[in-house]
Design an enzyme around this catalytic site. Structure first.
Site, short mmCIF file in Angstrom:
data_model
loop_
_atom_site.label_atom_id
_atom_site.label_comp_id
_atom_site.label_asym_id
_atom_site.label_seq_id
_atom_site.Cartn_x
_atom_site.Cartn_y
_atom_site.Cartn_z
N ARG B 120 0.81 -1.24 0.00
CA ARG B 120 0.00 0.00 0.00
C ARG B 120 0.84 1.28 0.00
O ARG B 120 0.37 2.33 0.43
CB ARG B 120 -0.98 0.03 1.18
CG ARG B 120 -1.98 -1.11 1.15
CD ARG B 120 -3.16 -0.86 2.07
NE ARG B 120 -3.97 -2.05 2.17
CZ ARG B 120 -3.82 -2.98 3.13
NH1 ARG B 120 -2.95 -2.81 4.07
NH2 ARG B 120 -4.60 -4.04 3.12
N LYS B 142 2.19 11.01 -11.69
CA LYS B 142 1.29 10.11 -12.42
C LYS B 142 2.01 8.80 -12.68
O LYS B 142 3.10 8.78 -13.25
CB LYS B 142 0.87 10.73 -13.75
CG LYS B 142 -0.25 11.73 -13.63
CD LYS B 142 -0.84 12.01 -15.00
CE LYS B 142 -1.96 13.03 -14.95
NZ LYS B 142 -2.50 13.29 -16.29
N GLU B 184 7.24 16.78 -26.02
CA GLU B 184 6.76 17.32 -24.74
C GLU B 184 7.37 18.70 -24.47
O GLU B 184 6.73 19.57 -23.86
CB GLU B 184 7.05 16.35 -23.59
CG GLU B 184 6.51 14.93 -23.77
CD GLU B 184 4.99 14.80 -23.58
OE1 GLU B 184 4.33 15.78 -23.17
OE2 GLU B 184 4.46 13.70 -23.85
N LYS B 226 6.14 22.35 -15.86
CA LYS B 226 5.36 21.21 -15.39
C LYS B 226 5.18 21.26 -13.87
O LYS B 226 4.08 21.04 -13.36
CB LYS B 226 6.03 19.89 -15.80
CG LYS B 226 5.35 18.69 -15.19
CD LYS B 226 5.06 17.58 -16.15
CE LYS B 226 4.08 16.60 -15.51
NZ LYS B 226 4.05 15.31 -16.17
N GLU B 236 -5.17 16.56 -10.97
CA GLU B 236 -5.86 16.83 -12.23
C GLU B 236 -7.35 17.11 -12.03
O GLU B 236 -8.21 16.50 -12.66
CB GLU B 236 -5.67 15.67 -13.21
CG GLU B 236 -5.89 16.09 -14.65
CD GLU B 236 -5.33 15.08 -15.65
OE1 GLU B 236 -5.05 13.95 -15.29
OE2 GLU B 236 -5.18 15.48 -16.81
N ARG B 240 -4.41 21.04 -14.49
CA ARG B 240 -3.38 20.08 -14.91
C ARG B 240 -3.70 19.43 -16.25
O ARG B 240 -2.79 18.99 -16.96
CB ARG B 240 -3.21 19.01 -13.83
CG ARG B 240 -2.13 18.02 -14.16
CD ARG B 240 -1.68 17.20 -12.97
NE ARG B 240 -0.69 16.24 -13.39
CZ ARG B 240 0.07 15.52 -12.58
NH1 ARG B 240 -0.07 15.67 -11.29
NH2 ARG B 240 0.96 14.69 -13.04
N ASN B 244 -2.13 17.74 -21.08
CA ASN B 244 -2.52 16.70 -22.03
C ASN B 244 -2.75 17.26 -23.44
O ASN B 244 -3.34 16.59 -24.28
CB ASN B 244 -3.78 15.99 -21.54
CG ASN B 244 -3.45 14.99 -20.45
OD1 ASN B 244 -2.55 14.17 -20.60
ND2 ASN B 244 -4.15 15.06 -19.34
N HIS B 247 -2.63 15.05 -26.42
CA HIS B 247 -2.70 13.68 -25.90
C HIS B 247 -4.01 12.97 -26.22
O HIS B 247 -4.04 11.74 -26.29
CB HIS B 247 -2.44 13.65 -24.39
CG HIS B 247 -0.99 13.82 -24.02
ND1 HIS B 247 -0.25 14.92 -24.39
CD2 HIS B 247 -0.13 13.01 -23.34
CE1 HIS B 247 0.99 14.80 -23.93
NE2 HIS B 247 1.09 13.65 -23.29
N HIS B 251 -3.24 9.63 -27.79
CA HIS B 251 -3.60 8.33 -27.21
C HIS B 251 -4.39 7.49 -28.21
O HIS B 251 -4.23 6.27 -28.27
CB HIS B 251 -4.41 8.52 -25.92
CG HIS B 251 -3.59 9.02 -24.77
ND1 HIS B 251 -4.16 9.52 -23.62
CD2 HIS B 251 -2.25 9.08 -24.58
CE1 HIS B 251 -3.19 9.87 -22.77
NE2 HIS B 251 -2.02 9.62 -23.34
N HIS B 264 5.19 7.23 -27.83
CA HIS B 264 4.24 8.16 -27.22
C HIS B 264 4.48 9.59 -27.71
O HIS B 264 3.54 10.30 -28.11
CB HIS B 264 4.37 8.08 -25.69
CG HIS B 264 3.56 9.09 -24.96
ND1 HIS B 264 2.18 9.08 -24.95
CD2 HIS B 264 3.93 10.16 -24.21
CE1 HIS B 264 1.74 10.10 -24.22
NE2 HIS B 264 2.78 10.77 -23.76
#
Lengths: 368, 368
Positions: B120, B142, B184, B226, B236, B240, B244, B247, B251, B264
């Site tokens: 955990r 992330k 990026e 960033k 997010e 935030r 993206n 993206h 994606h 990517h």
């Protein structure tokens, strides 16, 4: 209906306890945002209660889906967890989707972990239908799955938005499951409230037959104790570890026999007897207290004699417990009844407890 | 060496940027508590740098293990993640074990997710060795893995204890990987700093050859942008999402072609050209701005023409994007260069962009 609160700042949430709560749309309504709700249940509980919860959610205008998992601790693994992810993705579930865990501890732990990980976190509600889940696993935000090398090794802290504990659901619980839940009830008395322990001793027969009024009181008091500990130590930095009384031994029993052989609560029941024995050996409690714990565990129809796994195997299994640090095993012991603490122990005492634990009750009266 | 800070209260952490940092025990020392450290790397990066990091950790008296994963986005899945859990459990790694992610974005995302879930949550340090990881994925917490039905669908927010970005590691990067990282870098200029965008335009040739001084400046400015966005919106909830940019389309390209077909960053590069086109169609930016973005993407050796997946397939793939809500797709568009926002868009404009995106550059000068 009684409502308690788990105080965790912006992550605070209510625990509702009472009869007939599974169909109550008004209790779900504040916690189910977004358009999608997904009920996660298992093949035993689903046929009994899923339609009731589904109707409540539908009455709120939600699009509801039901995911039915196979039943049992043996399925608390990645493959089963992935059934939830598959269903969520196929349904196009978005970040505002609420998961509803309808079932026992396994369903709650897996649904909570799925909620923690799906799109990096969606809300979930606990609707525990077993005693163990109502008094223990549904409260506090511990979620996760087992790994072949250790129980609950993969997981997250992810608090539910609400816990809705319907006492009536306990009426359909098999006696063995009810007893398994009583192990955690007894634990709460042992670690935090000697008066509560005594109350359980007095009412254990009626609790064994699931007397609704007494059971509601037990769920309430146990949830109060657990909520209080969790509020002080959400992520188990210290105090919260006392909730693992009986669990270091218990996890070793479960893993050693293979998950699902003994129920979690059965292993914890026996583990508490072992932890009491170790507490006695280290001079904290007296023979009478050890005997009271053993008698109550037995009166709750729980095993008090440990399986013969071999001392070395027990120690090996306990070394992978999450509380272990740099190979040294941590135990929760009783300072006295109602007062627990975390400690390491000398090897000799641990060996003595492990050897004593597999002996039948006649050996109880003396320290072997 | 430059040190920036990501300001997140008790989860704040430093980003160290400079040459020769991978062997610096002094940078690791404050962040690696406990006895065990586990370096997670891949079969490409490990042979180059793992020994250096291992030596630094060993000099601090740590017990060090190295887990080597197969290389590539195609392995960003549960099976590979489980290699990390297996290694941790077999090594008897406890709750104080620190994971060290040594590699690109895939290694960082998976190591971070393993750290989020193991018992955990255990601490981890990012040592990004690709440009993409240094300017983007190693900062912000992330973490996650892909699901056959969607990219990064299973994950957690779990902040590292430190990011150690060794600029020298970029010298061994294949040109295609360097270009993917530049996507990026260009993104950061486009969404947050028009002056930075212009600086990238001026220096793109030198950046393509990985000029150390210019590259250090780019990593620094991108990390500043960033870190600033992440500090304002860790999980997010709003702002935030602008990170993206490119993206949503990207994606869909990655998923539609099969993960690993395009890198990517390549998909994001093309996705930014598409998002700029959509921004133009909605009247936010002019033809010149769209052309500048396309030219810079192309100058960075990135694809600017989208693969022909079919309009309906694109839309289907975008509907499972994490930003989608109740089936409506969210896009990050440019209000102007250096200023981005999140929005939904009319179907007609989206269709026009998808049709325009697969056309070769001569079609660039006009709105089709």
């Amino acid at each position: 209906m009684i409502t308690l609160e788990v105080s965790l700042g912006e992550r605070s949430y209510p625990i509702h306890i009472g009869g007939g709560l599974l169909g109550r749309a008004d209790l779900l309504q504040p916690h189910v945002r977004g358009q999608h709700a997904v009920i996660v249940t298992n093949e035993t509980v689903g046929p009994l209660y899923a339609a009731r919860v589904e109707a409540a959610l539908a009455s709120l205008g939600k699009t509801v889906r039901v995911v039915t998992l196979p039943d049992g601790e043996a399925f608390k693994n990645w493959e089963t967890l992935n059934l939830i992810f598959d269903a969520l993705l196929r349904a196009g579930a978005d970040r505002k989707t609420t998961l509803v865990a309808l079932g026992g501890g396994v369903v709650g732990d897996m649904t909570g972990f799925a909620a923690a990980c799906y799109m990096r976190g969606v809300p979930f509600v606990q609707m525990p239908t077993t005693l163990l889940a109502q008094v223990d696993s549904s409260v506090g935000g511990k979620t996760g799955i087992n790994h072949p090398l250790g129980k609950n090794m993969i997981g997250a802290f992810h608090q539910p938005r609400a816990v809705i504990a319907d006492i009536e659901a306990l009426q359909t619980l098999p006696p063995r499951e009810l007893a398994a839940g009583m192990a955690e009830v007894i634990k709460h008395g042992a670690i935090a409230d000697a008066g509560y322990f005594e109350w359980i001793e007095q009412h254990i027969q009626a609790l064994n037959t699931c007397d609704p009024e007494l059971m509601a009181l037990a769920v309430q008091r146990s949830c109060e104790i657990k909520a209080n500990v969790v509020a002080q130590d959400e992520r188990e930095g210290g105090l919260r570890a006392i909730l693992n009384f009986g669990h270091t031994f218990g996890h070793a029993i479960e893993a050693g026999l293979g998950y699902g052989e003994w129920l979690h609560g059965e292993a914890v029941g026996c583990g508490m007897v072992m932890a009491a024995d170790l507490s006695l050996r280290l001079g904290f409690i007296d023979v009478q207290t050890r005997a009271r714990l053993r008698r109550l565990v037995e009166a709750a129809m729980l095993p008090s004699v440990a399986p013969e796994l071999g001392t070395e195997r027990y120690i090996e299994l306990m070394k992978v417990d999450k509380k272990a640090e740099a190979g040294s095993i941590k135990f929760i012991l009783l300072k006295k009844l109602g007062d627990a603490f975390i400690t390491t122990v000398p090897d000799a005492d641990l060996h003595a407890t492990l050897q004593h634990a597999i002996l039948k009750p006649p050996a109880e009266a003396t320290v072997a």
